[in-house]
Design an enzyme around this catalytic site. Structure first.
Site, mmCIF file in Angstrom:
data_model
loop_
_atom_site.group_PDB
_atom_site.id
_atom_site.type_symbol
_atom_site.label_atom_id
_atom_site.label_comp_id
_atom_site.label_asym_id
_atom_site.label_seq_id
_atom_site.Cartn_x
_atom_site.Cartn_y
_atom_site.Cartn_z
ATOM 1 N N MET A 30 5.337 66.373 -102.641
ATOM 2 C CA MET A 30 6.084 64.824 -102.829
ATOM 3 C C MET A 30 6.462 63.519 -101.974
ATOM 4 O O MET A 30 7.153 62.455 -102.027
ATOM 5 C CB MET A 30 6.160 64.414 -104.689
ATOM 6 C CG MET A 30 6.027 65.938 -105.259
ATOM 7 S SD MET A 30 5.929 64.846 -107.152
ATOM 8 C CE MET A 30 8.221 64.567 -107.029
ATOM 9 N N HIS A 37 10.944 71.884 -97.080
ATOM 10 C CA HIS A 37 9.613 71.557 -96.816
ATOM 11 C C HIS A 37 9.265 72.193 -95.937
ATOM 12 O O HIS A 37 8.289 72.741 -95.110
ATOM 13 C CB HIS A 37 9.359 70.384 -96.844
ATOM 14 C CG HIS A 37 9.760 69.788 -98.189
ATOM 15 N ND1 HIS A 37 11.037 68.716 -98.243
ATOM 16 C CD2 HIS A 37 8.969 69.493 -99.709
ATOM 17 C CE1 HIS A 37 10.557 68.562 -99.735
ATOM 18 N NE2 HIS A 37 9.837 68.790 -100.423
ATOM 19 N N GLN A 61 3.460 64.426 -114.141
ATOM 20 C CA GLN A 61 4.650 65.063 -114.263
ATOM 21 C C GLN A 61 6.288 64.389 -114.239
ATOM 22 O O GLN A 61 7.300 65.530 -114.651
ATOM 23 C CB GLN A 61 4.805 66.227 -112.859
ATOM 24 C CG GLN A 61 5.382 65.171 -111.508
ATOM 25 C CD GLN A 61 5.250 66.282 -110.489
ATOM 26 O OE1 GLN A 61 4.042 66.700 -109.741
ATOM 27 N NE2 GLN A 61 6.212 66.904 -110.293
ATOM 28 N N GLY A 147 7.667 76.186 -103.101
ATOM 29 C CA GLY A 147 9.678 76.930 -102.806
ATOM 30 C C GLY A 147 10.021 76.672 -104.343
ATOM 31 O O GLY A 147 9.142 77.117 -105.471
HETATM 32 O O1 PAF Z 1 7.142 70.774 -106.123
HETATM 33 C C1 PAF Z 1 6.924 69.704 -105.689
HETATM 34 O O2 PAF Z 1 7.063 68.862 -104.601
HETATM 35 C C2 PAF Z 1 5.819 69.272 -106.854
HETATM 36 O O3 PAF Z 1 5.829 69.126 -108.230
HETATM 37 C C3 PAF Z 1 3.952 69.582 -106.864
HETATM 38 C C4 PAF Z 1 3.875 71.003 -106.159
HETATM 39 C C5 PAF Z 1 4.071 69.081 -104.497
HETATM 40 C C6 PAF Z 1 2.889 69.232 -107.260
HETATM 41 O O4 PAF Z 1 3.333 67.202 -107.774
#
Ligand code: PAF
Length: 265
Positions: A30, A37, A61, A147
């Site tokens: 995100m 990351h 989400q 992760g």
């Molecule tokens: O872990 C995240 O950053 C988010 O939940 C993901 C997997 C990119 C889905 O939007």
């Protein structure tokens, strides 16, 4: 590095790669990228020829009271980091590329979504599996890396990929931590200097709890003691400290910032 700003641009980039038989490693994010990351990018590179990272703050989400609007967004800064990390393609879709028919939930999370995060964020994992499923169908990865900080999310996604018979290997990446053991998170940017000091105690308290459980202390007692220790350390509210799938997992608030972490027991 190429940046695809739409589904169509992505399709045009991916088609020749698929024709050449290149394997694709995918890291969905995100944005607001940090060293955690980038460690997932390194891991993906060990599994595939070409690396695609998506940057999309997924509205489905987040519950209405959560931090969707405030969530940090910095595409230019993120792209610079990914370029340096040797990423091949960044996919930064528009909302309509992912949700052309409105923000419908089309995939439901399975049993792994029950309890823990599922108790406190009841719609969260349905939004996660919906976006991940749609991203997978657009990116067509051979391997996707998530992760372990979001340990329950990783299990929920593995379960979804198996249930949907997706031909993608799901790989978990180790939690990246700062020099005090604090799990790196985009949400750490919300913390004041004082809150940061308290946040750094979370991993130590969980580690102690995990060690106690490994030594044979009753799970209920060890997790209750960890909750008490978190409150004493200055956390404002604890959603849970639980032993699950061989790990101690916790979610706790500092002010309005909700932090999660987990440690193997
Ligand atoms: O872990 C995240 O950053 C988010 O939940 C993901 C997997 C990119 C889905 O939007």
């Amino acid at each position: 590095m190429i940046i695809a700003h739409s589904k169509q641009e992505l399709e045009e980039i991916i088609a020749p790669l698929k024709e050449e038989g290149r394997t694709i490693g995918f890291v969905p994010t995100m944005g607001a990228l940090h060293a955690g990351h980038l460690s997932l990018v390194d891991l993906a590179r060990r599994h595939a020829d070409k690396i695609i990272v998506s940057i999309f703050v997924n509205p489905t989400q987040f519950a209405p009271h959560e931090d969707f609007d405030a969530y940090p967004r910095d595409l230019e800064g993120d792209a610079a980091k990914l370029d340096t990390a040797g990423v091949d393609i960044v996919y930064a879709p528009r909302e309509t590329d992912i949700y052309p028919d409105g923000k419908d939930i089309t995939v439901k999370a399975g049993a792994m979504a029950k309890g823990l995060e599922g108790d406190f964020r009841p719609t969260h994992f349905d939004g996660v599996v919906t976006v991940v499923h749609r991203l997978f169908s657009q990116v067509q990865p051979d391997v996707a890396v998530f992760g372990e900080k979001d340990f329950q999310q990783l299990q929920v996604i593995k379960e979804m990929a198996a249930a949907e018979r997706l031909s993608v290997e799901i790989v978990g990446g180790l939690i990246a931590r700062d020099e005090h053991g604090l799990a790196l998170s985009s949400r750490n940017a919300y913390l004041s200097a004082e809150e940061l000091e308290i946040a750094r105690k979370l991993n130590k308290i969980l580690r102690h709890c995990a060690e106690e459980i490994a030594r044979g202390r009753a799970v209920e007692t060890a997790t209750q003691e960890a909750e008490n220790a978190l409150l004493e350390a200055g956390f404002d509210k604890i959603d849970y400290v639980r032993f699950w799938q061989g790990r101690v997992l916790a979610a706790a608030f500092l002010g309005r910032t909700r932090l999660i972490d987990n440690i193997a027991a």
